[in-house]
Structure formats: C-alpha cells, structure tokens
Design an enzyme around this catalytic site. Sequence first.
Site, short mmCIF file in Angstrom:
data_model
loop_
_atom_site.label_atom_id
_atom_site.label_comp_id
_atom_site.label_asym_id
_atom_site.label_seq_id
_atom_site.Cartn_x
_atom_site.Cartn_y
_atom_site.Cartn_z
N GLU A 9 -1.28 5.44 -15.03
CA GLU A 9 -1.81 6.75 -14.69
C GLU A 9 -1.23 7.11 -13.33
OE1 GLU A 9 -6.08 7.04 -14.39
OE2 GLU A 9 -5.96 9.16 -13.89
N ARG A 61 -6.12 -9.35 -16.97
CA ARG A 61 -5.43 -8.75 -15.84
C ARG A 61 -5.21 -9.79 -14.75
NH1 ARG A 61 -7.60 -3.94 -15.08
NH2 ARG A 61 -7.05 -3.66 -12.92
N LYS A 117 -6.53 0.45 -7.59
CA LYS A 117 -6.04 1.60 -6.83
C LYS A 117 -7.14 2.17 -5.95
CE LYS A 117 -3.76 2.88 -10.60
NZ LYS A 117 -3.33 3.77 -11.66
P1 ATP Z 1 -6.24 0.05 -11.17
O1 ATP Z 1 -7.47 -0.70 -11.56
O2 ATP Z 1 -5.43 -0.60 -10.14
O3 ATP Z 1 -6.51 1.49 -10.90
P2 ATP Z 1 -5.44 0.82 -13.72
O4 ATP Z 1 -5.61 -0.07 -14.88
O5 ATP Z 1 -6.37 1.95 -13.58
O6 ATP Z 1 -5.34 -0.04 -12.44
P3 ATP Z 1 -3.20 2.14 -14.75
O7 ATP Z 1 -2.23 3.02 -14.09
O8 ATP Z 1 -4.14 2.74 -15.73
O9 ATP Z 1 -4.01 1.43 -13.64
O10 ATP Z 1 -2.50 0.87 -15.38
C1 ATP Z 1 -1.28 0.88 -16.05
C2 ATP Z 1 -1.16 -0.40 -16.80
O11 ATP Z 1 -1.16 -1.51 -15.93
C3 ATP Z 1 -2.32 -0.58 -17.76
O12 ATP Z 1 -1.82 -1.02 -19.00
C4 ATP Z 1 -3.16 -1.64 -17.11
O13 ATP Z 1 -3.84 -2.39 -18.07
C5 ATP Z 1 -2.12 -2.46 -16.35
N1 ATP Z 1 -2.73 -3.11 -15.20
C6 ATP Z 1 -3.42 -2.54 -14.19
N2 ATP Z 1 -3.89 -3.47 -13.33
C7 ATP Z 1 -3.48 -4.67 -13.80
C8 ATP Z 1 -3.64 -6.03 -13.37
N3 ATP Z 1 -4.33 -6.34 -12.26
N4 ATP Z 1 -3.08 -7.00 -14.12
C9 ATP Z 1 -2.38 -6.71 -15.22
N5 ATP Z 1 -2.19 -5.46 -15.68
C10 ATP Z 1 -2.73 -4.44 -14.99
MG MG Z 2 -6.75 3.39 -14.91
#
Ligand code: ATP
Ligand code: MG
Length: 561
Positions: A39, A265, A275
């Site tokens: 995102e 994760r 984030k």
């Molecule tokens: P955050 O919690 O940091 O905001 P998010 O999951 O909201 O992360 P996205 O931009 O939606 O961020 O994530 C893009 C991809 O990266 C998704 O498929 C998510 O599952 C993966 N991802 C995010 N954080 C991790 C992590 N700590 N380990 C592995 N994969 C991750």
């Molecule tokens: Mg997200």
Amino acid sequence: MTENGSIADGNQHNFVHDIVRRDLAAGSTETVVTRFPPEPNGYLHIGHAKSICLNFGIARDFGGRCHLRFDDTNPTREAQEYIDAIEADVRWLGFDWGEHRYFASSHFERLYEWAEHLIGSGKAYVDDQTADTIRLHRGTLTTPGTDSPFRGRSVPENLDLFRRMRAGEFPDGSRVLRARIDMASGNINLRDPVLYRILHAPHPRTGTEWCIYPTYDFAHGQSDSIEGVTHSICTLEFEDHRPLYDWLLDNLPTPTRSRQYEFARLNLSHTVLSKRRLSRLVDEGHVDDWDDPRLPTLRGLRRRGYPPEAIRDFARRIGVTKRDNTVEFAMLEHCAREVLNRTAERRMAVLRPLKLVIENYPPDQVEHLDAVNNPEDAGAGARAVPFARELFIERDDFMEDPPRKFFRLAPGREVRLRYAYFVTCREAVRDATGTIVELRCTYDPETRGGNAPDGRKVKATLHWVSARHARPADVHLYGPLFLEADPGRDGDAFDHLNPQSREVLHDCQVEPAVADLMPGTTVQFERQGYFCLDRSSGPDRLMLNRTVALRDTWAKVARRN
Ligand code: ATP
Ligand code: MG
C-alpha cells in the site's frame, strides 16, 4: 545461488516452494505468477523485503513472473511520493517487475461492475448504518452478529442506491456496500463484510473520478484474478480473510482463480516494523527522516551502508514459515559483515585521534606506501597511503600504564604501523590539564613494509593516518533504536527508546583516499568496522555512517540491559 540472491536451483525447502512445485507438477498451474502488493502509504522496511524476496524469488525459481501491485484503495493515506519510493526501493533490492506494474486503482471500473454483479445476484446490499453501528452489530467470537435492517433491500433498490453512491449523492460514511453472506458465521470476516465505502477524497492516480472506494478485501483477490496471479502470498494476519477471498472469487465472474497462502511476518529485535510506528518515530523527531540510518526501512539500511545483497541473504537465511518469531538484529548485521568482508575496500581512519610524532623521521619526507584494497579480492588492487613524521593513531591504542593483556602501544613498547614501520614509544606528552596530547616515538627504517629483517616480532599492528594528509570527518555510530528486544511486548514501545542510539564523533581523521569515494560507498575502516560515506558528505567535511562494527557488539548490549 544466483547473483541476485535467490535460490535458482529450486532446492530451498520452504513450504511455499513446496506448494508451487506441487501445483506445477499437477498441472494446476502452468506459469507461476506472484505479486508484491504494497500500500503506497509509507516507505518499505526490512519486513517488506522478506515478502519481496519471497515473491520475486518464487517467480524466478520457477520461471514465472512477479508483479508489483500497488494496493491503492485508501486515498487519504496514499501519495505519489510513496509510489516512487517503493519502486526505487524494490529496484535497489535487485528485483524487476518488467512491464508488470499494476495498481488496484486501474481495476476500479471492473471492480465496480463486479459489485453490481453481486448486487444483481442478491449477494450484496447497501447499508445505511454508520461504521460504528455496523461494528457494534457484528457480534463477537462467541456471539453471532445481528442483521442490518437494510439487509432485505430489493435488488433494484440496492442498485439504485449503489449507483447514486458512485454519483456522489451521499456524504462520507452515510452508506456502505456490504456482502450478504452470513451474520452468524464463525468467521467474523464473513459477517456481511463492507465492500465499498464513500470517501470524497482525491486519489493520487484517479483524481476525483471516484468517491466510493473498494475495501482491501474487495480489491485484493479480484486484482489477483485480473492479473492472473496464481499464488497470492501474504502474511498470517490475512489467514482469517481467506474464506472471504475465496467467497468473492466463487461468486464473481472473475477470469482466473488464484489461491491465497499465508506466511509469518518478520519481526526483528530491538526495532519496530510497522509503518504506523515508523512514521511515529519520524513525526516525533526520534529519528531525522525515513532514511535515518537507525531505521529498519530499506532507505535507512541503504544509507547506513547495507548492500542489497546482504538483505537478500538475510531473507534467505531466515526462511519462510507459518510460525511467528523474532529474528535477532545481530543476524542482519552478520549478513552485512559477510557481504562487506568480501566486497568492501579497506581504508584507514582514526576515530578518536591521538597525535604520534616520529622524532627520527625527516620532517619534510613523505612516503607513499602500498596498501591492499581488499585482501579478499585480488582484483581490487592497491592504493598508496601517505606516511610522514606526524601521524594520528587511535587514542584507545595507547595506555600509559597497560594491564597485562594490553599489547598495543605503551611507553617503551614497539608495535607495527600497518603497511609502514615498527615504532617505539618514547614518551607521552601531557597538556596543562594532564591529558595526554602527543606521543613521541622513534621508528626503525629497516622495517619498511612492516617486517623486521632480524625477524623480531611485535604483538600489535595499529592503523594510522598521516596528520598532514588526513581529512577531517564526522562519523556517526549507531546503537539499537530500542533497548528492549521486543519493544512492543508490554506497554508503549516508545518507553523503550534508546536515548543514545546515535553517537556523533566530530574529530575523526581519515586517509585522503576516502574523499574520492562516491557517496553511498561502504568501506572497511581497518580494525573498526564498515562505514558508508553519507550523501550529506561534502569536499570540506566528510560524513560517514557506521554500518556495523567488525565484531558483534550485541553481547555488550545484552549485558547493559
Ligand atoms: P505495515 O504493518 O508495516 O504497515 P503492511 O502489511 O500494512 O505493513 P503493506 O504495504 O500492506 O504493508 O504490505 C505489503 C506486503 O508486505 C504485504 O503482502 C504484507 O503482508 C508484506 N509485509 C508487511 N510487513 C511485513 C513483515 N514484517 N514481514 C513480512 N512481510 C510483510
Ligand atoms: Mg497494510
């Protein structure tokens, strides 16, 4: 392993590889297609790198392709700045999506048609309840939800209202489109989940064209299907969404069928990977910016001097499982050392200088001594390091009254100066306050290159720089951002911030060749660690970030706790 860090021979045994191998063998998948779906509401961090390496790695290992898909369904938090940064960071990490860059927003029209399709088949309805009321009536894990009074609306009425939602007739939050599934489902995600909400907000890509936006759940699986994604790999928190993912694909005329698989994760010790928390660190000024070298963002790690290869190697070593765990930051540092030991050129730098004067060395003489650039890489060649009568050595390398195990310089003791000569300390000179300000030494001209013809040995080799030729530099040393291994475990993670996560050394002296490096280059300062020339470095003032010390310093951190 291929040059860009993936397992090309397919013998990595993580469960996703097994699934893909099985599907290819069974013929249910012809070409594997994965996607990395960020995102664009912030910068990528090392957790994302795990997902990037997994998705792009699978595609490469099995001769498929990986898409970069921006999951841009929430315009109030998203921006072009993040889109650009994410692309740059994925490229920097060493991956390429070719022509396959997509946006959930490019599919908005089709998603809208599918929403009407669901309404037409009686499987979606417009609900006039507020978000709060909907949440209140959703029930709990042990009690079923309550039907909305609007659940029984007719198809024509729902279609009419949904079209008017799109046309902008209603204010934000006044209505939503919900799937009509089962308010008593054991899975809360199936209790008539929201599919569309009204949001009069301009979108970075579609501008003001839309004032209703699909939810993550309504956009994700359908985008996968439109793009022909075969294996939609996401983190464990989406496991409970999988039945909804499947329900939507079962009930829509989507072109292809993708499957969702979940993995754990990445959690990294002594830092935060979300984030929301990362932006709080930036917004509250605990770090300078998104690329502050203390942050676990890809930009931060890059500025700190981490090579992308080290991050890919890290992702490979930690593996992919379905069980949550926390990886030690020391592991990431270990990966950096491994790569940098092979690739980084050596230089000499004195971080806390103490002057050393060689009394028997001619005052105007300068020698240019050969120093190897990288003992691990013969191709890296050598450089000339100027040597003269007045040098700087590390203050820590001298003790006036050394304990038994201290083998470095002390009064009357002889040591080797790296690439140069043996010197013997004759006297330590103090200033009025009693601080040692200078060492008076003599050298043995017969020991040029660092060996004595009579075979006598010394117990220490010190690094040094020529005072006249050295360049002043600021060097930033970094410690952990949080003092707790798992800062979020109890209470506010921010209570565990390390107040001394950065130490700035202003009076460092580095050999002149450091000034010729391109910003962003990481070198090894002999005996100290790896240091990256910062982008803020100028010809008058060099600025370096310590990537990682030569040896693991976490044992010390652990003791301090
Ligand atoms: P955050 O919690 O940091 O905001 P998010 O999951 O909201 O992360 P996205 O931009 O939606 O961020 O994530 C893009 C991809 O990266 C998704 O498929 C998510 O599952 C993966 N991802 C995010 N954080 C991790 C992590 N700590 N380990 C592995 N994969 C991750
Ligand atoms: Mg997200």
